[in-house]
Design a protein around this motif. Structure first.
Motif, PDB file in Angstrom:
ATOM      1  N   ARG A 106     -42.030 -45.850  -7.825  1.00 33.00           N
ATOM      2  CA  ARG A 106     -42.183 -44.957  -8.965  1.00 33.00           C
ATOM      3  C   ARG A 106     -41.105 -43.876  -9.006  1.00 33.00           C
ATOM      4  NH1 ARG A 106     -47.280 -44.987 -11.500  1.00 33.00           N
ATOM      5  NH2 ARG A 106     -47.115 -42.767 -11.980  1.00 33.00           N
ATOM      6  N   HIS A 107     -40.422 -43.675  -7.888  1.00 34.90           N
ATOM      7  CA  HIS A 107     -39.346 -42.686  -7.843  1.00 34.90           C
ATOM      8  C   HIS A 107     -37.966 -43.336  -7.815  1.00 34.90           C
ATOM      9  CE1 HIS A 107     -42.737 -40.043  -6.879  1.00 34.90           C
ATOM     10  NE2 HIS A 107     -41.972 -39.088  -7.361  1.00 34.90           N
ATOM     11  N   GLY A 108     -37.866 -44.540  -8.377  1.00 34.58           N
ATOM     12  CA  GLY A 108     -36.567 -45.087  -8.740  1.00 34.58           C
ATOM     13  C   GLY A 108     -35.931 -46.072  -7.792  1.00 34.58           C
ATOM     14  N   ILE A 109     -36.512 -46.263  -6.597  1.00 33.34           N
ATOM     15  CA  ILE A 109     -36.005 -47.285  -5.679  1.00 33.34           C
ATOM     16  C   ILE A 109     -36.776 -48.572  -5.944  1.00 33.34           C
ATOM     17  CG2 ILE A 109     -35.768 -47.973  -3.270  1.00 33.34           C
ATOM     18  CD1 ILE A 109     -33.937 -45.694  -3.861  1.00 33.34           C
ATOM     19  N   THR A 110     -36.078 -49.617  -6.357  1.00 32.63           N
ATOM     20  CA  THR A 110     -36.756 -50.878  -6.652  1.00 32.63           C
ATOM     21  C   THR A 110     -36.574 -51.922  -5.552  1.00 32.63           C
ATOM     22  OG1 THR A 110     -34.844 -51.531  -7.988  1.00 32.63           O
ATOM     23  CG2 THR A 110     -36.713 -50.557  -9.156  1.00 32.63           C
ATOM     24  N   THR A 111     -35.593 -51.701  -4.666  1.00 30.41           N
ATOM     25  CA  THR A 111     -35.365 -52.597  -3.530  1.00 30.41           C
ATOM     26  C   THR A 111     -35.128 -51.759  -2.280  1.00 30.41           C
ATOM     27  OG1 THR A 111     -34.395 -54.357  -4.889  1.00 30.41           O
ATOM     28  CG2 THR A 111     -33.850 -54.367  -2.549  1.00 30.41           C
ATOM     29  N   VAL A 112     -35.775 -52.129  -1.196  1.00 23.74           N
ATOM     30  CA  VAL A 112     -35.618 -51.431   0.084  1.00 23.74           C
ATOM     31  C   VAL A 112     -35.300 -52.444   1.169  1.00 23.74           C
ATOM     32  CG1 VAL A 112     -36.947 -50.342   1.949  1.00 23.74           C
ATOM     33  CG2 VAL A 112     -37.011 -49.370  -0.344  1.00 23.74           C
ATOM     34  N   ARG A 113     -34.337 -52.082   2.008  1.00 25.51           N
ATOM     35  CA  ARG A 113     -34.091 -52.828   3.244  1.00 25.51           C
ATOM     36  C   ARG A 113     -34.609 -51.958   4.387  1.00 25.51           C
ATOM     37  NH1 ARG A 113     -28.174 -54.137   5.681  1.00 25.51           N
ATOM     38  NH2 ARG A 113     -28.376 -51.903   5.992  1.00 25.51           N
ATOM     39  N   ASP A 114     -35.689 -52.396   5.003  1.00 29.35           N
ATOM     40  CA  ASP A 114     -36.307 -51.684   6.122  1.00 29.35           C
ATOM     41  C   ASP A 114     -35.571 -52.094   7.399  1.00 29.35           C
ATOM     42  OD1 ASP A 114     -38.442 -49.892   5.668  1.00 29.35           O
ATOM     43  OD2 ASP A 114     -39.728 -51.012   7.023  1.00 29.35           O
ATOM     44  N   PRO A 321     -36.637 -37.492   0.236  1.00 29.73           N
ATOM     45  CA  PRO A 321     -37.601 -37.884  -0.801  1.00 29.73           C
ATOM     46  C   PRO A 321     -38.040 -39.333  -0.647  1.00 29.73           C
ATOM     47  CG  PRO A 321     -35.691 -36.778  -1.765  1.00 29.73           C
ATOM     48  CD  PRO A 321     -35.351 -37.053  -0.331  1.00 29.73           C
ATOM     49  N   TRP A 322     -39.252 -39.611  -1.057  1.00 27.32           N
ATOM     50  CA  TRP A 322     -39.766 -40.982  -1.056  1.00 27.32           C
ATOM     51  C   TRP A 322     -39.321 -41.662  -2.345  1.00 27.32           C
ATOM     52  CZ3 TRP A 322     -45.474 -40.540   1.073  1.00 27.32           C
ATOM     53  CH2 TRP A 322     -45.416 -40.195   2.433  1.00 27.32           C
ATOM     54  N   GLY A 323     -38.041 -41.805  -2.501  1.00 24.78           N
ATOM     55  CA  GLY A 323     -37.441 -42.385  -3.686  1.00 24.78           C
ATOM     56  C   GLY A 323     -35.946 -42.124  -3.624  1.00 24.78           C
ATOM     57  N   ILE A 324     -35.317 -41.960  -4.775  1.00 30.16           N
ATOM     58  CA  ILE A 324     -33.888 -41.654  -4.815  1.00 30.16           C
ATOM     59  C   ILE A 324     -33.655 -40.251  -4.258  1.00 30.16           C
ATOM     60  CG2 ILE A 324     -31.913 -41.283  -6.342  1.00 30.16           C
ATOM     61  CD1 ILE A 324     -33.105 -43.420  -8.194  1.00 30.16           C
ATOM     62  N   ASP A 325     -32.670 -40.143  -3.375  1.00 23.19           N
ATOM     63  CA  ASP A 325     -32.327 -38.860  -2.770  1.00 23.19           C
ATOM     64  C   ASP A 325     -31.104 -38.289  -3.487  1.00 23.19           C
ATOM     65  OD1 ASP A 325     -31.696 -36.688  -1.214  1.00 23.19           O
ATOM     66  OD2 ASP A 325     -31.557 -37.766   0.676  1.00 23.19           O
ATOM     67  N   GLY A 326     -31.350 -37.336  -4.396  1.00 25.85           N
ATOM     68  CA  GLY A 326     -30.257 -36.739  -5.147  1.00 25.85           C
ATOM     69  C   GLY A 326     -29.242 -36.044  -4.266  1.00 25.85           C
ATOM     70  N   GLN A 327     -29.708 -35.445  -3.176  1.00 24.74           N
ATOM     71  CA  GLN A 327     -28.787 -34.759  -2.281  1.00 24.74           C
ATOM     72  C   GLN A 327     -27.835 -35.751  -1.605  1.00 24.74           C
ATOM     73  OE1 GLN A 327     -28.475 -31.321  -1.908  1.00 24.74           O
ATOM     74  NE2 GLN A 327     -26.596 -32.011  -0.883  1.00 24.74           N
ATOM     75  N   TYR A 387     -36.013 -38.160 -10.417  1.00 26.26           N
ATOM     76  CA  TYR A 387     -37.278 -38.203 -11.162  1.00 26.26           C
ATOM     77  C   TYR A 387     -37.131 -39.082 -12.400  1.00 26.26           C
ATOM     78  CZ  TYR A 387     -38.497 -34.331  -8.131  1.00 26.26           C
ATOM     79  OH  TYR A 387     -38.748 -33.558  -7.032  1.00 26.26           O
ATOM     80  N   PRO A 388     -37.099 -40.400 -12.227  1.00 23.40           N
ATOM     81  CA  PRO A 388     -36.944 -41.281 -13.395  1.00 23.40           C
ATOM     82  C   PRO A 388     -38.139 -41.198 -14.326  1.00 23.40           C
ATOM     83  CG  PRO A 388     -37.456 -42.545 -11.422  1.00 23.40           C
ATOM     84  CD  PRO A 388     -37.207 -41.148 -10.972  1.00 23.40           C
ATOM     85  N   ASP A 389     -37.857 -41.367 -15.604  1.00 19.61           N
ATOM     86  CA  ASP A 389     -38.900 -41.320 -16.632  1.00 19.61           C
ATOM     87  C   ASP A 389     -39.367 -42.710 -17.021  1.00 19.61           C
ATOM     88  OD1 ASP A 389     -38.918 -38.329 -17.334  1.00 19.61           O
ATOM     89  OD2 ASP A 389     -36.793 -38.838 -17.461  1.00 19.61           O
ATOM     90  N   LEU A 390     -38.674 -43.715 -16.523  1.00 20.58           N
ATOM     91  CA  LEU A 390     -39.094 -45.105 -16.742  1.00 20.58           C
ATOM     92  C   LEU A 390     -38.682 -45.902 -15.516  1.00 20.58           C
ATOM     93  CD1 LEU A 390     -38.887 -47.334 -19.855  1.00 20.58           C
ATOM     94  CD2 LEU A 390     -37.727 -48.107 -17.784  1.00 20.58           C
ATOM     95  N   VAL A 391     -39.593 -46.744 -15.058  1.00 16.30           N
ATOM     96  CA  VAL A 391     -39.295 -47.660 -13.951  1.00 16.30           C
ATOM     97  C   VAL A 391     -39.872 -49.019 -14.302  1.00 16.30           C
ATOM     98  CG1 VAL A 391     -39.691 -48.230 -11.528  1.00 16.30           C
ATOM     99  CG2 VAL A 391     -39.271 -45.847 -12.186  1.00 16.30           C
ATOM    100  N   MET A 392     -39.070 -50.052 -14.100  1.00 13.08           N
ATOM    101  CA  MET A 392     -39.503 -51.426 -14.331  1.00 13.08           C
ATOM    102  C   MET A 392     -39.129 -52.265 -13.122  1.00 13.08           C
ATOM    103  SD  MET A 392     -38.360 -53.988 -17.443  1.00 13.08           S
ATOM    104  CE  MET A 392     -39.501 -53.294 -18.624  1.00 13.08           C
TER     105      MET A 392
END
Length: 404
Positions: A106-114, A321-327, A387-392
């Protein structure tokens, strides 16, 4: 026939209405969807006043808005906004730290490599976070991260070349997309693993950085070379956790493909030059390591030498952040000297290519319909992307805060 046509048109109008509701999470998934915006970043270039047609979970077409005037697909017009591919995070520890995947999505990351956690095949991407893993980190017996975190689902010690090759085979068979190794002696000033790294919850995780430096055992050159050779034979790259010159030298000599972190200590120029000459990829994690004394100079020098950076912020670290890190994006812009579009490419199309999924991280025809959108222009303010306003994800709308 006319009645059926009217019924179909009503369904399309209903889909369009649902799509314009702020916070909407559902629409007629079997219907194509046209999303238009003032700016569309396709993973490579920025297009003005463009639109993307989504069909069957993929990008069907991207073009100027006017090119879709005759389309009957329901439309979602985002107005003064920017549509772009979902971001790809290449250094995270969601599984080990139990970070909620839906929050990250929901915070803009759609793919994660753990990189360092339970082993599993890649999954998701169809309305959920696409998650892939390295599985446990290969390390020397009693080597990092075992002193901090133990072995369970995080580390796999190997004592000789035969064990190393068998471990790589096991990881690849279990679905690992990359092999991660630890080349960490410990004791670097400012290193988060020396004083409360995000992974650790044990009593060992708050070591005073002024204590005598640790001397954790590291993989020998013979064992490390066996890991790299076996991984390459099985079509996998090797990523190394390293932070100082000794680990960097081991990685360079063995032909390791990727540094999983920006090094914490200042490295000799000869090592940085050799890393660039050997086409080593550098996963940034600059924000995570911002207290390390050598990070800034390493980033600047590597950038001057032409190193290729990849976006990774180490989600699960307490300050990330639990998503995109702007910093993290701003560090890449200002320390590595990247233009905003280059920063965005690093987290989208370049990352997809690096994962050997060429269309991932793009909005080109055939790409998975993993999209995000923000109000305004992130090339002028990268922080907007947090803080994306749309995520798909895979053509399924997760959040939509755009309303007409």
């Amino acid at each position: 026939m006319k009645s059926q046509s009217s019924f179909n048109r009503c369904l399309q109008l209903l889909s369009a209405l649902v799509l314009t509701l702020p916070g909407s999470v559902a629409f007629a998934q079997d219907q194509p969807l046209l999303i238009a915006a003032a700016r569309v970043f396709d993973g490579y270039r920025l297009r003005n006043d463009a639109a993307v047609l989504i069909s069957e979970g993929k990008v069907a077409r991207i073009d100027d808005r006017e090119a879709f005037n005759d389309s009957d697909a329901p439309r979602l017009d985002l107005g003064d906004a920017t549509l772009l591919p979902g971001f790809i995070e290449l250094h995270a520890h969601l599984s080990y730290q139990h970070v909620p995947a839906d929050t990250v999505l929901r915070h803009g990351i759609t793919t994660v490599r753990d990189v360092g956690g339970p082993l599993h095949p890649p999954y998701g991407g169809d309305g959920s976070l696409r998650l892939m893993t390295s599985g446990p980190i290969l390390t020397a017996p009693a080597g990092y991260p075992i002193p901090n975190l133990g072995e369970s689902d995080i580390a796999l010690p190997v004592a000789d070349a035969q064990q190393a090759r068998q471990a790589v085979q096991k990881l690849v068979a279990g679905g690992a997309v990359v092999i991660k190794v630890a080349l960490e002696p410990g004791g670097e000033a400012g290193a988060p693993w020396s004083g409360g790294h995000a992974h650790a919850h044990s009593q060992h995780s708050h070591t005073n950085t002024h204590d005598k430096p640790r001397s954790w055992p590291m993989l020998s050159p013979v064992v490390l070379t066996a890991i790299v050779d076996e991984a390459h034979q099985l079509g996998r790259r090797v990523a190394a956790h390293l932070a100082e010159s000794k680990g960097a030298q081991l990685a360079l000599d063995a032909g390791v493909d990727e540094w999983a972190h920006e090094p914490c200590n200042t490295l000799p120029d000869a090592q940085l030059q050799r890393a660039v000459a050997q086409h080593v990829r550098i996963v940034s994690t600059i924000d995570t390591l911002s207290k390390c004394p050598g990070v800034s100079s390493n980033v600047k020098r590597l950038a001057e030498l032409g190193a290729e950076f990849l976006y990774g912020a180490e989600i699960a670290h307490p300050d990330i952040p639990w998503g995109i890190d702007g910093q993290e994006l701003l560090y890449l812009q200002h320390l590595a000297g990247m233009a905003p579009l280059d920063v965005m490419r690093t987290a989208t199309s370049k990352a997809g290519q690096y994962l050997n999924i060429p269309l991932l991280g793009t909005l080109l025809p055939g790409a998975p319909a993993d999209l995000i959108a923000v109000k305004g222009d992130p090339t002028q303010k990268l922080k907007l992307l947090e803080y994306p306003d749309l995520v798909m994800s895979g053509g399924k709308l997760i959040i939509n805060y755009f309303g007409n």
